[in-house]
Design an enzyme around this catalytic site. Sequence first.
Site, PDB file in Angstrom:
ATOM      1  N   GLY A 171       0.822  -1.212   0.000  1.00 53.77           N
ATOM      2  CA  GLY A 171       0.000   0.000   0.000  1.00 53.77           C
ATOM      3  C   GLY A 171       0.849   1.251   0.000  1.00 53.77           C
ATOM      4  N   GLU A 172       0.585   2.158   1.007  1.00 54.26           N
ATOM      5  CA  GLU A 172       1.387   3.357   1.135  1.00 54.26           C
ATOM      6  C   GLU A 172       2.508   3.200   2.139  1.00 54.26           C
ATOM      7  OE1 GLU A 172      -2.005   3.749   4.094  1.00 54.26           O
ATOM      8  OE2 GLU A 172      -1.659   2.878   2.111  1.00 54.26           O
ATOM      9  N   GLU A 173       2.812   1.941   2.495  1.00 52.67           N
ATOM     10  CA  GLU A 173       3.848   1.673   3.489  1.00 52.67           C
ATOM     11  C   GLU A 173       5.153   1.317   2.767  1.00 52.67           C
ATOM     12  OE1 GLU A 173       4.221  -0.605   7.776  1.00 52.67           O
ATOM     13  OE2 GLU A 173       2.648  -1.172   6.377  1.00 52.67           O
TER      14      GLU A 173
END
Length: 510
Positions: free
Chosen positions: A420-422
Amino acid sequence: MFRRPSMTFRTTAFVVVVCVTLLAIDFWNSWHSRTVQLRQMNVAASNLARAMAQQANDTLKAADSALFGIVERVEHDGTSPAAVERLREVLATRVEEFPQLDGLHVYDQDGNWVANSRRTPPQNLNNANREYFIFHRTHEDRGPHIGVPVKSRTSGELLVPVSRRINHADGRFAGVALATIDIDFFMKFYDSLDIGEAGAVALILDNGTMMTRRPYSPEMVGRDMRETELFRAYTAQGSAGMAYLTSAQDGVTRLNNFRRLESYPLFVTAALSKDEILAEWWRETLWHSTGVLLLALAVGFVGWRLVHQFQLQIRTEAELRQARDALETLNKTLNTLAMEDGLTGLANRRQFDVALDNEFGRAMRNASTLALIMMNVDCFKQYNDIYGHAAGDECLQTIARTIAKVAGHRPGDLTARYGGEELAVLLPNTDVAGAVVLAERIRSAVRDLKIVHAGTEDGFVTLSAGVDAQKPVPGAAQPKELIRAADKALYAAKAGGRNRVCSTALPGPS
């Protein structure tokens, strides 16, 4: 500088050399055989000419010996009726003794018959106009004279005249003693010689007058041969010689071997047809040359097939190499795709897990420290809700490039999209303090991008980071513990208000 010739070239060159060598050897053997054949036939023709010269010389010597005795008898005994009768008996006896003699004759100074070897002497015949009679009347030479062939006035046969001059006691011309040899005597001997179908033999006077020839033709007897190639070759080479000549009589090219008689002004020539000499050689050459040619063609065909197989093998190997290279390229591409995040271009989760296990094991073996930075884009769901997923993807790509730029200075470091945005950065041989410094630089660089985000208090896109570092001990630590610890610090940063860096060793914001 020099490239080694290819197998195809070397094989082709070998086959060509073998074929050319076979043909060259066959040509040399054939030519040598031809030379030997011509040399042997030249020896045979030379022996034939020698035998002909000896036969002609012996024949003429026998006639001349008879003439010598006759001249001496006439000059001593005179030509009285009794002396003539005794002389006629002697002449008849000499002709019986020498089968080559057609007749013996004695003429007086006016060309009238005095005596001859025949039982019935001819009447009222005069030979004063004969060439041999004119010769002796005008020449004082006492030696034998071989005249041009004449036709007998009694039998009509062609004869070779051999004559001697008879003198009076005071040296004046008294007549001629003549011996005639039937040309058929020479022809019988010549017919016994093996000269082939197109061979030829001849007896010729030194002045170029043809005496006789085989193949025989009455028109040939007495022909002038001075303008022929044969006569010119004879006069140029001397008493014996050889030459390849085209006959002026029938146009056949022959190997001519000529020889002058030892005691008389004539020469003989034995000529063998060049075509007949080489006929057997041509047959043998045709057979074995055909065999060698077929062998060379067979070798060439096998060589061509072999070269074709080499070319096919080389082409197949080249195609296999191309397929292998394409497969390796494809494998590399697939491996890259399998290890790379399609959106950001960073390492994906799979590559991150592999690198974490490897670096964790290396740190354990080397007793070194392994640090991990876990990062998360703040309020990214709201960003997607406000600006759309396309803008969200573009934002994530920009942040990924920035992190890679800031964190990508060491070869062993790995920046990955964890999910994801990690995002995550794996730092071998780095302690917590060093990792925190790098995390703060990354956080600051992202904030400095000033990507507008209406869903945050600050109004720009920021990120939070959690940092942990461990020195693995065999049997006591696992890679997942490092992830959990860094993730825990990340949640602490989120809980502390975002846009900050936290670590398990330094729980407070940086």
